[in-house]
Design a protein around this motif. Structure first.
Motif, PDB file in Angstrom:
ATOM      1  N   CYS A  57       0.893  -1.274  -0.116  1.00 44.73           N
ATOM      2  CA  CYS A  57      -0.116  -0.181  -0.063  1.00 44.73           C
ATOM      3  C   CYS A  57       0.875   1.324  -0.006  1.00 44.73           C
ATOM      4  O   CYS A  57       2.048   0.995   0.524  1.00 44.73           O
ATOM      5  CB  CYS A  57      -0.894   0.081   1.129  1.00 44.73           C
TER       6      CYS A  57
ATOM      7  N   LEU B  69     -16.090  -3.795   6.048  1.00 38.43           N
ATOM      8  CA  LEU B  69     -15.153  -2.959   5.175  1.00 38.43           C
ATOM      9  C   LEU B  69     -14.834  -1.648   5.540  1.00 38.43           C
ATOM     10  O   LEU B  69     -13.700  -0.914   5.681  1.00 38.43           O
ATOM     11  CB  LEU B  69     -15.453  -3.295   3.753  1.00 38.43           C
ATOM     12  N   LYS B  70     -16.035  -0.918   5.900  1.00 37.30           N
ATOM     13  CA  LYS B  70     -15.932   0.510   6.027  1.00 37.30           C
ATOM     14  C   LYS B  70     -15.335   0.539   7.270  1.00 37.30           C
ATOM     15  O   LYS B  70     -14.283   1.828   7.660  1.00 37.30           O
ATOM     16  CB  LYS B  70     -17.265   1.124   6.452  1.00 37.30           C
TER      17      LYS B  70
ATOM     18  N   TYR C 278      -4.022   7.035   6.803  1.00 37.83           N
ATOM     19  CA  TYR C 278      -4.429   5.356   6.879  1.00 37.83           C
ATOM     20  C   TYR C 278      -5.388   5.276   5.976  1.00 37.83           C
ATOM     21  O   TYR C 278      -5.216   3.905   5.037  1.00 37.83           O
ATOM     22  CB  TYR C 278      -5.017   5.055   8.399  1.00 37.83           C
ATOM     23  N   ARG C 279      -6.395   6.056   5.611  1.00 38.56           N
ATOM     24  CA  ARG C 279      -7.469   5.652   4.623  1.00 38.56           C
ATOM     25  C   ARG C 279      -6.972   5.691   3.235  1.00 38.56           C
ATOM     26  O   ARG C 279      -7.285   4.895   2.287  1.00 38.56           O
ATOM     27  CB  ARG C 279      -8.564   6.814   4.763  1.00 38.56           C
TER      28      ARG C 279
ATOM     29  N   ARG D 147     -11.419   0.114   6.823  1.00 40.00           N
ATOM     30  CA  ARG D 147     -10.876   1.170   6.185  1.00 40.00           C
ATOM     31  C   ARG D 147     -10.700   2.484   6.761  1.00 40.00           C
ATOM     32  O   ARG D 147     -10.339   3.658   6.345  1.00 40.00           O
ATOM     33  CB  ARG D 147     -11.747   1.753   4.882  1.00 40.00           C
TER      34      ARG D 147
ATOM     35  N   GLY E 154      -7.581  -1.374  -3.769  1.00 40.74           N
ATOM     36  CA  GLY E 154      -9.172  -1.955  -3.199  1.00 40.74           C
ATOM     37  C   GLY E 154      -9.171  -3.521  -3.173  1.00 40.74           C
ATOM     38  O   GLY E 154     -10.072  -4.008  -3.381  1.00 40.74           O
TER      39      GLY E 154
ATOM     40  N   MET F 221      -5.221   2.201   2.875  1.00 44.93           N
ATOM     41  CA  MET F 221      -6.045   1.319   2.576  1.00 44.93           C
ATOM     42  C   MET F 221      -6.708   1.271   1.366  1.00 44.93           C
ATOM     43  O   MET F 221      -7.214   0.279   0.829  1.00 44.93           O
ATOM     44  CB  MET F 221      -6.995   1.287   3.756  1.00 44.93           C
ATOM     45  N   ARG F 222      -7.046   2.526   0.972  1.00 48.10           N
ATOM     46  CA  ARG F 222      -7.573   2.632  -0.403  1.00 48.10           C
ATOM     47  C   ARG F 222      -6.653   1.807  -1.771  1.00 48.10           C
ATOM     48  O   ARG F 222      -7.038   1.453  -2.635  1.00 48.10           O
ATOM     49  CB  ARG F 222      -7.982   4.148  -0.990  1.00 48.10           C
TER      50      ARG F 222
ATOM     51  N   GLU G 290     -13.216   4.401   8.251  1.00 47.84           N
ATOM     52  CA  GLU G 290     -14.218   5.284   8.007  1.00 47.84           C
ATOM     53  C   GLU G 290     -15.378   5.874   8.522  1.00 47.84           C
ATOM     54  O   GLU G 290     -16.415   6.524   8.265  1.00 47.84           O
ATOM     55  CB  GLU G 290     -14.787   4.721   6.305  1.00 47.84           C
TER      56      GLU G 290
ATOM     57  N   LEU H 193      -8.756  -5.149  -0.411  1.00 51.82           N
ATOM     58  CA  LEU H 193      -9.228  -5.714   0.984  1.00 51.82           C
ATOM     59  C   LEU H 193     -10.454  -6.649   0.794  1.00 51.82           C
ATOM     60  O   LEU H 193     -10.152  -7.691   1.384  1.00 51.82           O
ATOM     61  CB  LEU H 193      -9.872  -4.642   1.823  1.00 51.82           C
TER      62      LEU H 193
END
Length: 439
Positions: free
Chosen positions: A83, A198-199, A108-109, A202, A124, A112-113, A204, A126
């Motif tokens: 990542c 998943l949210k 971090y986001r 990530r 993407g 993870m993206r 979020e 994950l």
């Protein structure tokens, strides 16, 4: 090796614009053998259960990002999860105290993206990682004698056995809860619950109440704990069949540019935490590569070296020099590519450009030598010219010659001669008492 037109077009356009393409780097990689060898040794150690931390330091355009992307592609091909993120005014390692912007969480986001694997190199990955792990456990259970408690119960026992190992880590219990929730949603075909998990992974969720209401988990990823989740995630990835996790963070100069000294120090302290954890053995199966300029590293007032605990750990010893380097040190400093390496690079670019536009390049061996002579004869080129500038100039030259076939390289490049800039006074205007004065 033939370069597919799509890759050739991406390479030429990206390099012409001064940015690093994410694919096709193997077609244009030259030099850096020692630096790449040192980092690949780190990757071997990560696979064996260790951890690593490196700074890649070089001037703008010297090839930092190129080297990091090359390593990224190699690690993904080796079975690692990778990542990457670029720091910016909105993305830091730690946010401003009391602020609601969560700049550390934003990094971090972004990481993870951009989570990528060999099977999903564009980010993407994950959901793919989680479902590969679950399906792997299901396959393993199927190959065993039929359990008396039934298939689903046997799969759950395997799932929870892995979760038990993760629960012993900091914030591991919440992580295990989220993975278990994803398994149940996967088993039941509950797409809404899968999206909520998943949210959560990530980062979020914006508060504890929201995470508890959706998933029953009394913790969420935030500015303070995101690194703990990266460490847990690295262990989980190995259990899911991957070799480890490689994290690439570029543009450290954005920390150097922070106007507030307390905020800068907090970010440097986070770097110190990452550095200590990896080198003291507190983290496993994870590696960090961070890219920055010499100024953002060495400035004793605002740079990373302004944080004494980091400076004392990162400073070079007495025996390394510009010509003799220790490539096992935490900082890898990128030197300029040699002229021979630049020749190989522009030769590769000439052939890629010709294959992209389906023509026979008029640039001969002598033309390439003449082009590099012109580039290196610029005032200050010995210390200031970078591969980015040479590549951009060469692609421009190739474009001009392709679009104007009546011209040749020497007509475009000129006579390769120059005169020192003259002042506003002619010899006749100089007063007699200054005739013998020279600068």
């Amino acid at each position: 090796m033939s370069v597919p037109p799509r890759i050739a077009n991406l390479l030429i356009n990206a390099l012409r614009s001064g940015v690093v393409p994410r694919v096709g780097l193997e077609h244009i990689t030259v030099g850096r053998a020692q630096e790449i060898g040192a980092i690949l040794h780190d990757i071997d150690m990560i696979e064996a259960g260790g951890a690593s931390f490196r700074f890649i330091v070089g001037k703008y355009g010297s090839g930092k990002s190129f080297l990091m992307q090359t390593i990224r592609n190699y690690a993904a091909a080796r079975g690692f999860v990778v990542c990457d993120a670029d720091l910016s005014p909105e993305r830091r390692l730690v946010g401003t105290k009391g602020s609601t912007q969560n700049q550390g969480l934003a990094t971090y986001r972004e990481l993870m993206r951009h989570l990528s694997t060999k099977a999903k190199p564009d980010g993407g990955a994950l959901p793919l990682i989680l479902e590969k792990w679950i399906s792997g456990i299901m396959t393993a259970v199927k190959t065993q004698p039929a359990p008396p408690s039934g298939f689903d119960a046997a799969v759950e026992r395997q799932i929870f056995a892995v979760m038990d190992e993760l629960e012993g880590m900091v914030n591991g219990f919440a992580f295990a809860q989220a993975v278990s929730a994803y398994y149940r949603a996967y088993r039941d075909g509950d797409d809404t619950k899968k999206s909520q998990v998943l949210k959560w992974f990530r980062g979020e969720y914006n508060g504890l109440r929201e995470a508890r209401a959706d998933l029953g988990i009394n913790l969420y990823v935030n500015d303070e704990n995101w690194y703990d989740f990266m460490k847990i995630f690295a262990i989980f990835l190995v259990k899911a069949g991957y070799k480890g996790l490689l994290v690439l963070i570029d543009e450290l100069v954005n920390l150097y540019k922070l106007p507030n000294a307390i905020t800068r120090a907090a970010n440097y302290e986070k770097i110190l935490t990452l550095f200590n954890d990896t080198l003291q053995g507190k983290a496993k199966h994870i590696g960090f590569l961070m890219g920055g300029t010499p100024q953002c590293m060495e400035d004793k007032y605002r740079g990373i070296f302004s944080y004494e605990a980091l400076r004392s750990r990162l400073a070079e010893g007495h025996f390394a020099s510009a010509d003799v380097k220790d490539l096992t040190a935490p900082i890898i400093r990128l030197a300029m590519l040699t002229q021979e390496e630049m020749y190989v690079l522009v030769e590769k670019l000439r052939d890629i450009h010709a294959s992209l536009y389906a023509y026979t390049s008029p640039l001969t061996h002598e033309d390439l030598l003449y082009f590099l002579t012109v580039e290196y004869n610029r005032v200050g080129a010995a210390t200031h010219i970078t591969p980015r500038e040479i590549i951009r100039d060469f692609i421009e030259l190739a474009n001009i010659l392709h679009q104007n076939p009546q011209l040749d390289a020497k007509q475009v490049l000129g006579s390769n001669s120059f005169e020192l800039a003259k002042g506003g006074l002619s010899d006749e205007d100089v007063h007699s008492e200054f005739k013998e004065f020279e600068i």
